[in-house]
Design a protein around this motif. Sequence first.
Motif, mmCIF file in Angstrom:
data_model
loop_
_atom_site.group_PDB
_atom_site.id
_atom_site.type_symbol
_atom_site.label_atom_id
_atom_site.label_comp_id
_atom_site.label_asym_id
_atom_site.label_seq_id
_atom_site.Cartn_x
_atom_site.Cartn_y
_atom_site.Cartn_z
ATOM 1 N N ALA A 17 0.828 -1.205 0.000
ATOM 2 C CA ALA A 17 0.000 0.000 0.000
ATOM 3 C C ALA A 17 0.862 1.254 0.000
ATOM 4 C CB ALA A 17 -0.924 -0.007 1.212
ATOM 5 N N ALA A 18 1.923 1.228 0.800
ATOM 6 C CA ALA A 18 2.817 2.388 0.858
ATOM 7 C C ALA A 18 3.489 2.624 -0.490
ATOM 8 C CB ALA A 18 3.865 2.187 1.948
ATOM 9 N N ARG A 19 3.924 1.544 -1.131
ATOM 10 C CA ARG A 19 4.556 1.677 -2.453
ATOM 11 C C ARG A 19 3.561 2.190 -3.478
ATOM 12 N NH1 ARG A 19 7.500 -3.148 -0.974
ATOM 13 N NH2 ARG A 19 5.858 -4.448 -1.871
ATOM 14 N N THR A 20 2.332 1.682 -3.417
ATOM 15 C CA THR A 20 1.304 2.119 -4.367
ATOM 16 C C THR A 20 0.994 3.591 -4.181
ATOM 17 O OG1 THR A 20 0.326 -0.091 -4.434
ATOM 18 C CG2 THR A 20 -1.047 1.733 -5.180
ATOM 19 N N ARG A 21 0.822 4.007 -2.934
ATOM 20 C CA ARG A 21 0.547 5.415 -2.657
ATOM 21 C C ARG A 21 1.686 6.298 -3.145
ATOM 22 N NH1 ARG A 21 -3.182 7.177 1.102
ATOM 23 N NH2 ARG A 21 -1.725 8.821 1.696
ATOM 24 N N ALA A 22 2.925 5.861 -2.900
ATOM 25 C CA ALA A 22 4.085 6.647 -3.329
ATOM 26 C C ALA A 22 4.133 6.758 -4.847
ATOM 27 C CB ALA A 22 5.366 6.022 -2.797
ATOM 28 N N GLU A 23 3.836 5.658 -5.532
ATOM 29 C CA GLU A 23 3.834 5.686 -6.993
ATOM 30 C C GLU A 23 2.758 6.636 -7.514
ATOM 31 O OE1 GLU A 23 3.251 2.734 -10.873
ATOM 32 O OE2 GLU A 23 2.569 2.087 -8.890
ATOM 33 N N ILE A 24 1.580 6.561 -6.922
ATOM 34 C CA ILE A 24 0.495 7.460 -7.342
ATOM 35 C C ILE A 24 0.904 8.917 -7.128
ATOM 36 C CG2 ILE A 24 -1.864 8.207 -6.831
ATOM 37 C CD1 ILE A 24 -2.448 5.253 -6.059
ATOM 38 N N LEU A 25 1.499 9.199 -5.984
ATOM 39 C CA LEU A 25 1.907 10.574 -5.691
ATOM 40 C C LEU A 25 3.007 11.047 -6.643
ATOM 41 C CD1 LEU A 25 1.843 10.551 -1.788
ATOM 42 C CD2 LEU A 25 0.311 11.814 -3.314
ATOM 43 N N ASP A 26 3.927 10.167 -6.992
ATOM 44 C CA ASP A 26 4.974 10.526 -7.957
ATOM 45 C C ASP A 26 4.363 10.933 -9.292
ATOM 46 O OD1 ASP A 26 6.995 10.021 -6.148
ATOM 47 O OD2 ASP A 26 7.415 7.994 -6.902
ATOM 48 N N VAL A 27 3.479 10.094 -9.796
ATOM 49 C CA VAL A 27 2.861 10.357 -11.100
ATOM 50 C C VAL A 27 1.936 11.569 -11.016
ATOM 51 C CG1 VAL A 27 1.323 9.438 -12.875
ATOM 52 C CG2 VAL A 27 3.043 7.955 -11.821
ATOM 53 N N ALA A 28 1.173 11.673 -9.936
ATOM 54 C CA ALA A 28 0.260 12.802 -9.769
ATOM 55 C C ALA A 28 1.017 14.115 -9.669
ATOM 56 C CB ALA A 28 -0.606 12.600 -8.529
ATOM 57 N N THR A 29 2.158 14.096 -9.023
ATOM 58 C CA THR A 29 2.984 15.306 -8.943
ATOM 59 C C THR A 29 3.361 15.786 -10.329
ATOM 60 O OG1 THR A 29 3.874 14.761 -6.752
ATOM 61 C CG2 THR A 29 5.187 16.230 -8.130
ATOM 62 N N ARG A 30 3.819 14.869 -11.154
ATOM 63 C CA ARG A 30 4.202 15.248 -12.522
ATOM 64 C C ARG A 30 2.997 15.730 -13.325
ATOM 65 N NH1 ARG A 30 7.463 10.558 -11.755
ATOM 66 N NH2 ARG A 30 6.006 9.237 -12.914
#
Length: 221
Positions: A17-30
């Motif tokens: 879950a933590a990895r998924t959230r981090a990935e979403i935040l990375d992509v959403a930031t861009r």
Amino acid sequence: MNSAAEPARAGGRGRDAARTRAEILDVATREFSRAGFAGARVDEIAARTSTTKRMIYYYFGGKEQLFTAVLERAYSVLRQAEEELEVERLDPVAAVRRIAELTFDHHEAHPDFIRLVSIENIHEAEHIAASRKLGTADSPVLALIGRTLTAGRRSGLFTAGVDAVDVHAMINAFCFFRVSNRHTYKALFGRDLTAPGRREHYRSMLGDMVIAYLTADRATD
């Protein structure tokens, strides 16, 4: 009905879950940085991750909450750097220079942060104001500047009427403008404010400006 905390019940699922959230935040930031809040699409963010639109809503609740989470993480990076800054053993002048250099280095290294803040200002800081993490959070750097100004006044180096928020604004104005306006400035004046060859010039210039303000004679007639 599942709660948002459910993925963290088991250790492995919590890490996933933590990895998924981090990935979403990375992509959403861009995506938010590129298209703005209004132009960004959750469908597009989902397409660029290993998850789904449904899971994005599961983790964050919606586009508004996702953008708020992106802002919270962006500011947390800066605040962590501020908290780790050690200037207590420096004299007040050197301490102010180090604080200014931290902001200079951070803003240069995080252009997405500059774009996100610009976008949030277009929306009149509505997401920051609504954030429990940002809307009422104390700023480590303001407290640090305040202590440094107090030490500088006690030593006779700094003038008495200087305010920590004003100093913070002065530092950020220069650092923010250098990154946010680099393209228009180059087009208008032929000067690249972020050119590597002039980096140390601007970094020193920032410190010189702030120290000049802090040490200026403000005696009145």
